[in-house]
Design an enzyme around this catalytic site. Structure first.
Site, short mmCIF file in Angstrom:
data_model
loop_
_atom_site.label_atom_id
_atom_site.label_comp_id
_atom_site.label_asym_id
_atom_site.label_seq_id
_atom_site.Cartn_x
_atom_site.Cartn_y
_atom_site.Cartn_z
N ARG A 97 22.78 96.90 18.25
CA ARG A 97 24.05 97.48 18.70
C ARG A 97 25.20 97.06 17.76
O ARG A 97 25.30 95.91 17.36
CB ARG A 97 24.34 97.00 20.12
N GLY A 108 33.74 96.99 23.04
CA GLY A 108 33.74 97.66 21.75
C GLY A 108 33.47 99.16 21.78
O GLY A 108 34.05 99.91 21.00
N THR A 122 35.90 87.05 21.23
CA THR A 122 35.97 87.58 19.86
C THR A 122 37.23 87.05 19.21
O THR A 122 38.25 86.90 19.86
CB THR A 122 36.01 89.11 19.91
N1 ASP Z 1 34.84 93.85 20.71
C1 ASP Z 1 33.63 93.06 20.66
C2 ASP Z 1 32.44 93.95 20.63
O1 ASP Z 1 32.42 94.93 21.34
C3 ASP Z 1 33.48 92.13 21.81
C4 ASP Z 1 34.71 91.35 22.17
O2 ASP Z 1 35.80 91.63 21.73
O3 ASP Z 1 34.58 90.39 22.93
O4 ASP Z 1 31.49 93.64 19.96
#
Ligand code: ASP
Length: 279
Positions: free
Chosen positions: A182, A208, A154
């Site tokens: 989601r 997340g 991310t």
């Molecule tokens: N935080 C992001 C999510 O849960 C995923 C990530 O940070 O890699 O969608």
């Protein structure tokens, strides 16, 4: 352990281009908001990162992207979730903030808004890379847990400009094998992204669901406001204590209104970089 030195080097090249893109905006007197968007755009277009092209795949084999931006000057914010045909979700989040009366648009409505504003749509498989396809197959076969390199991709940026304004932006494909529909923390203001000139700008990465439950980005701001912590203490408290207590892995990048930078994580790694007028 999944990251070879070569791949780590390639990630660092991507990070450096993003830093330079953001810094170029700041150096020419631009706003922190323009800087964070410029930095995140570079990372969305880089197929290595889990945002824009190169995003992870949901369980149905498709991409659903999330992004958000926040302007610390006046607490304006924009976010999109579950978009499937928008090349640069961070640009759409910015447009939601600037050109709509809303903060958050989801799915088909967000796509429609993008078309109305002239953003050219891309096919959903524009975002797919071979690596992401393999990661999903491994996960569906039960060979890969949620996590690993796939959740470290991310992207986010935070910045402080010469006028003292803070801003934050985050963009993601979410988590490999996620259920259709989601929503993670990245598009949720106060969870994955937050900026307010009286304290800090924060962008998060990690599992997340836990970041939503801990309201991570806003919690860091609150600890600064109400307990008088500095940005490092506040970010550490949330990432290495509060999140750990509930089992949430990941980290944040944060910058305080005094320019102090904090990038704590409780995961095995978190690729990160920072740049100021000193380099
Ligand atoms: N935080 C992001 C999510 O849960 C995923 C990530 O940070 O890699 O969608």
């Amino acid at each position: 352990s999944e990251l070879t030195p070569e791949r780590q080097g390639a990630f660092c090249v991507g990070l450096e281009s993003a830093l330079r893109a953001g810094f170029a905006v700041l150096e020419s007197g631009g706003s922190s908001l323009d800087a964070v968007v410029a930095a995140v755009l570079v990372l969305e277009d880089d197929p290595l990162f889990n945002a824009g092209r190169g995003s992870v795949l949901a369980a149905n084999g498709e991409h659903e992207l999330d992004a958000s931006v926040m302007d610390g000057r006046d607490l304006r914010a924009g976010s999109v979730t579950g978009v499937r045909h928008v090349r640069n979700p961070v640009l759409l989040a910015r447009l939601v903030m600037d050109r709509s009366p809303h903060v958050m648009l989801a799915g088909a409505g967000a796509e429609q808004f993008a078309l109305e504003l002239g953003l050219e749509p891309v096919r959903n498989d524009y975002f797919t890379t071979e690596r992401r396809r393999m990661e999903l197959q491994r996960m569906l076969r039960g060979e890969q847990q949620a996590g690993g390199e796939a959740v470290l991709g991310t992207v986010g940026a935070v910045a402080l400009d010469s006028a003292g304004n803070l801003a934050a932006a985050t963009s993601t494909g979410g988590m490999t094998g996620k259920k259709w529909g989601r929503v993670g923390d990245s598009p949720i203001i106060g969870a994955g992204t937050y900026a307010a000139n009286d304290c800090c700008a924060v962008s998060a990465t990690g599992h997340g669901e836990y970041f939503i439950r801990a309201a991570v980005a806003h919690e860091i701001a609150s600890l600064m406001r109400y307990r008088g912590l500095d940005v490092r203490q506040a970010a550490d408290e949330v990432v290495t204590k509060q999140l750990v207590r509930i089992g949430g892995s990941g980290g944040v990048i944060a910058i305080g209104r005094d320019g102090a930078i904090a990038m704590p994580f409780n995961s095995p790694g978190m690729l990160r970089g920072a740049m100021d007028s000193g380099g």
